[in-house]
Design a protein around this motif. Structure first.
Motif, PDB file in Angstrom:
ATOM      1  N   UNK A 293       0.823  -1.204   0.000  1.00 25.76           N
ATOM      2  CA  UNK A 293       0.000   0.000   0.000  1.00 25.76           C
ATOM      3  C   UNK A 293       0.867   1.269   0.000  1.00 25.76           C
ATOM      4  N   UNK A 294       2.052   1.193   0.587  1.00 26.69           N
ATOM      5  CA  UNK A 294       2.918   2.373   0.688  1.00 26.69           C
ATOM      6  C   UNK A 294       3.515   2.790  -0.641  1.00 26.69           C
ATOM      7  N   UNK A 295       3.665   1.836  -1.559  1.00 27.83           N
ATOM      8  CA  UNK A 295       4.308   2.116  -2.835  1.00 27.83           C
ATOM      9  C   UNK A 295       5.814   2.205  -2.778  1.00 27.83           C
ATOM     10  N   UNK A 296       6.418   1.836  -1.661  1.00 25.77           N
ATOM     11  CA  UNK A 296       7.873   1.943  -1.512  1.00 25.77           C
ATOM     12  C   UNK A 296       8.579   1.050  -2.526  1.00 25.77           C
ATOM     13  N   UNK A 297       9.742   1.498  -2.983  1.00 22.37           N
ATOM     14  CA  UNK A 297      10.527   0.778  -3.976  1.00 22.37           C
ATOM     15  C   UNK A 297      11.915   0.446  -3.417  1.00 22.37           C
ATOM     16  N   UNK A 298      12.563  -0.615  -3.948  1.00 25.91           N
ATOM     17  CA  UNK A 298      13.933  -0.903  -3.535  1.00 25.91           C
ATOM     18  C   UNK A 298      14.821   0.327  -3.699  1.00 25.91           C
ATOM     19  N   UNK A 299      15.694   0.526  -2.723  1.00 32.18           N
ATOM     20  CA  UNK A 299      16.611   1.659  -2.777  1.00 32.18           C
ATOM     21  C   UNK A 299      16.091   2.917  -2.111  1.00 32.18           C
ATOM     22  N   UNK A 300      14.794   2.939  -1.765  1.00 31.91           N
ATOM     23  CA  UNK A 300      14.239   4.121  -1.101  1.00 31.91           C
ATOM     24  C   UNK A 300      14.473   4.071   0.402  1.00 31.91           C
ATOM     25  N   UNK A 301      13.948   5.089   1.099  1.00 34.25           N
ATOM     26  CA  UNK A 301      14.118   5.195   2.545  1.00 34.25           C
ATOM     27  C   UNK A 301      12.762   5.076   3.224  1.00 34.25           C
ATOM     28  N   UNK A 302      12.773   4.514   4.450  1.00 34.01           N
ATOM     29  CA  UNK A 302      11.529   4.315   5.189  1.00 34.01           C
ATOM     30  C   UNK A 302      11.761   4.560   6.668  1.00 34.01           C
ATOM     31  N   UNK A 303      10.688   4.948   7.342  1.00 40.94           N
ATOM     32  CA  UNK A 303      10.690   5.032   8.801  1.00 40.94           C
ATOM     33  C   UNK A 303       9.573   4.153   9.327  1.00 40.94           C
ATOM     34  N   UNK A 304       9.850   3.438  10.409  1.00 43.41           N
ATOM     35  CA  UNK A 304       8.855   2.584  11.050  1.00 43.41           C
ATOM     36  C   UNK A 304       8.728   3.050  12.487  1.00 43.41           C
ATOM     37  N   UNK A 305       7.543   3.557  12.836  1.00 41.04           N
ATOM     38  CA  UNK A 305       7.321   4.086  14.171  1.00 41.04           C
ATOM     39  C   UNK A 305       6.698   2.992  15.017  1.00 41.04           C
ATOM     40  N   UNK A 306       7.469   2.482  15.953  1.00 39.56           N
ATOM     41  CA  UNK A 306       7.037   1.372  16.794  1.00 39.56           C
ATOM     42  C   UNK A 306       7.690   0.080  16.379  1.00 39.56           C
ATOM     43  N   UNK A 307       8.169  -0.686  17.375  1.00 32.49           N
ATOM     44  CA  UNK A 307       8.830  -1.965  17.090  1.00 32.49           C
ATOM     45  C   UNK A 307       8.155  -3.091  17.850  1.00 32.49           C
TER      46      UNK A 307
ATOM     47  N   UNK B 292      13.525  14.131   4.514  1.00 37.74           N
ATOM     48  CA  UNK B 292      12.584  13.181   5.080  1.00 37.74           C
ATOM     49  C   UNK B 292      12.610  11.869   4.317  1.00 37.74           C
ATOM     50  N   UNK B 293      11.918  10.883   4.842  1.00 35.58           N
ATOM     51  CA  UNK B 293      11.903   9.552   4.210  1.00 35.58           C
ATOM     52  C   UNK B 293      10.825   9.483   3.137  1.00 35.58           C
ATOM     53  N   UNK B 294      10.988   8.513   2.252  1.00 39.23           N
ATOM     54  CA  UNK B 294      10.000   8.337   1.183  1.00 39.23           C
ATOM     55  C   UNK B 294       8.661   7.854   1.726  1.00 39.23           C
ATOM     56  N   UNK B 295       8.719   6.920   2.668  1.00 42.22           N
ATOM     57  CA  UNK B 295       7.487   6.390   3.258  1.00 42.22           C
ATOM     58  C   UNK B 295       7.697   6.196   4.753  1.00 42.22           C
ATOM     59  N   UNK B 296       6.595   6.267   5.504  1.00 40.62           N
ATOM     60  CA  UNK B 296       6.651   5.996   6.943  1.00 40.62           C
ATOM     61  C   UNK B 296       5.464   5.116   7.319  1.00 40.62           C
ATOM     62  N   UNK B 297       5.671   4.308   8.354  1.00 39.59           N
ATOM     63  CA  UNK B 297       4.651   3.373   8.822  1.00 39.59           C
ATOM     64  C   UNK B 297       4.383   3.623  10.301  1.00 39.59           C
ATOM     65  N   UNK B 298       3.124   3.820  10.650  1.00 36.20           N
ATOM     66  CA  UNK B 298       2.738   3.983  12.052  1.00 36.20           C
ATOM     67  C   UNK B 298       2.250   2.649  12.578  1.00 36.20           C
TER      68      UNK B 298
ATOM     69  N   UNK C 142      -2.451   6.871   4.312  1.00 36.62           N
ATOM     70  CA  UNK C 142      -3.068   5.673   3.740  1.00 36.62           C
ATOM     71  C   UNK C 142      -3.504   4.729   4.860  1.00 36.62           C
ATOM     72  N   UNK C 143      -4.722   4.238   4.767  1.00 33.73           N
ATOM     73  CA  UNK C 143      -5.169   3.176   5.659  1.00 33.73           C
ATOM     74  C   UNK C 143      -4.862   1.825   5.043  1.00 33.73           C
ATOM     75  N   UNK C 144      -4.684   0.841   5.899  1.00 31.13           N
ATOM     76  CA  UNK C 144      -4.428  -0.518   5.410  1.00 31.13           C
ATOM     77  C   UNK C 144      -5.147  -1.491   6.327  1.00 31.13           C
ATOM     78  N   UNK C 145      -5.793  -2.480   5.749  1.00 23.58           N
ATOM     79  CA  UNK C 145      -6.540  -3.455   6.540  1.00 23.58           C
ATOM     80  C   UNK C 145      -6.100  -4.868   6.180  1.00 23.58           C
ATOM     81  N   UNK C 146      -5.536  -5.536   7.148  1.00 24.60           N
ATOM     82  CA  UNK C 146      -5.206  -6.964   7.012  1.00 24.60           C
ATOM     83  C   UNK C 146      -4.356  -7.230   5.772  1.00 24.60           C
ATOM     84  N   UNK C 147      -4.876  -7.982   4.810  1.00 28.09           N
ATOM     85  CA  UNK C 147      -4.085  -8.460   3.676  1.00 28.09           C
ATOM     86  C   UNK C 147      -5.023  -8.845   2.557  1.00 28.09           C
ATOM     87  N   UNK C 148      -4.484  -8.879   1.363  1.00 30.77           N
ATOM     88  CA  UNK C 148      -5.248  -9.257   0.178  1.00 30.77           C
ATOM     89  C   UNK C 148      -4.250  -9.764  -0.862  1.00 30.77           C
TER      90      UNK C 148
END
Length: 352
Positions: free
Chosen positions: A167-181, A241-247, A293-299
């Motif tokens: 859903x994020x559209x992130x691509x190899x080589x880009x940057x990401x942040x993940x908030x929460x582990x 800033x990063x290309x994509x971030x995940x909460x 972007x919202x994301x629900x479960x998987x498809x």
């Protein structure tokens, strides 16, 4: 068969119930391992949320309380219904725990995860994993090949992370942040690394979870109680800033951090299930055209996750299994452990 069922908030009991019956197009699975999900914790401590309310029935399945819990299911095929060709008796499988209507606009468009009547095994449909057997539609039963059923029980939460990444559209080589582990934050980190995302910044306060994030492939773990995570990520990215971030926390400060560390025109994916309203400053999101972007479960994500595991691109996932218990101990050694000792646990697996 023995089954551990949800009757309501803080009310879970082990009962004797009939075995589920397999019909044409369905597969009966002898459950071996089922993970305890954060959703199960919400049901136990706050619910019912996804489970039907007391006295109510689900509109698609007709199920009402009590419900057999457990939806992160893996096991061995015990019986197949007429017309089933995807699996054979004895195959190790992971179960995608959906029951969908196959009629709404979303099902017809292939986005069955947002089916208007969707139900989940272990929450709003029968055959949850905290029982000896489950029954699922053939298309939702995925062969594991040589992978163990312990690894198979991780496929469902890994698929949640995979879907968020898609859903994020992130691509190899880009940057990401993940908030929460927590579990999902760790799984997002691991899959980002597996698909070739170059730089991954994690934001986490727990010492134990910081170490787990590093082991999952984090480039750098930032403790927001020790330094300004937003300023640090902007410094590291040259102010971009990063290309994509995940909460992956479910708290307003975490979501705000995800928005603030994302580049102008970038994407933020909210993965958490919220039990309260979020409070965020939308001006920065609007002014910088950040997409939330919202994301629900998987498809259609289970097969991709299994392939990453089989190819060895997604490695060492056994490290996330921090407990193995029987269904009779699911409250004391499972749910209560994850609520009160969550920093020390990622995934506790339940054997029926």
């Amino acid at each position: 068969m023995k089954a551990t069922r949800y009757y309501g908030k803080h009310d879970i009991r082990t009962d004797d119930i009939p075995e589920p019956v397999v019909s044409a197009g369905y597969v009966k699975v002898r459950n071996e391992w089922t993970g305890i999900c954060g959703t199960d914790l919400h049901e136990y401590d706050d619910g019912p949320m996804f489970c039907p309310a007391p006295g109510a029935t689900h509109p698609l399945t007709g199920m009402s309380l009590p419900i057999v819990l457990g939806h992160e299911i893996a096991g061995v095929v015990a019986e197949i219904g007429e017309g089933v060709t995807k699996v054979q008796v004895g195959d190790r499988v992971a179960v995608e725990p959906y029951v969908v209507c196959n009629e709404c606009e979303f099902c017809l468009a292939g986005r069955y995860n947002i089916c208007t009547k969707a139900a989940f095994l272990g929450l709003s449909a029968g055959s949850g994993g905290f029982a000896e057997y489950s029954v699922a539609e053939e298309r939702f039963v995925h062969p594991l090949g040589d992978l163990s059923t312990e690894v198979g029980a991780l496929v469902e939460p890994l698929a949640v992370a995979h879907h968020a990444i898609v859903r994020s559209g992130v691509q190899p080589g880009q940057t990401a942040a993940v908030i929460g582990a927590g579990p999902i934050g760790l799984f997002v980190t691991a899959i980002l690394r597996a698909i070739g995302v170059e730089t991954i910044y994690n934001v986490e306060i727990s010492a134990i979870r910081k170490a787990k994030a590093q082991a999952s492939g984090s480039t750098l773990v930032i403790d927001p109680t020790q330094e300004n995570a937003v300023a640090k990520i902007h410094e590291l990215t040259g102010g971009r800033g990063v290309d994509v971030a995940f909460e992956a926390v479910g708290a307003s400060p975490a979501l705000q951090t995800a928005i603030d560390v994302t580049k102008t025109g970038g994407n933020v994916v909210n993965i958490s299930i919220w039990s309260h309203k979020a409070e965020i400053d939308l001006f920065g999101l609007v002014a910088r055209e950040v997409t939330l972007i919202g994301t629900l479960a998987y498809c259609n994500d289970h097969t991709a996750v299994i392939k990453l595991l089989q190819e060895g691109k997604l490695k060492d996932v056994e490290q996330y299994i921090t407990g193995r218990i029987s269904a009779k101990d699911v409250i004391e050694k499972g749910l209560e452990q994850l609520i009160h000792n969550k920093e020390e646990n990622v995934k506790i697996l339940v054997h029926p």
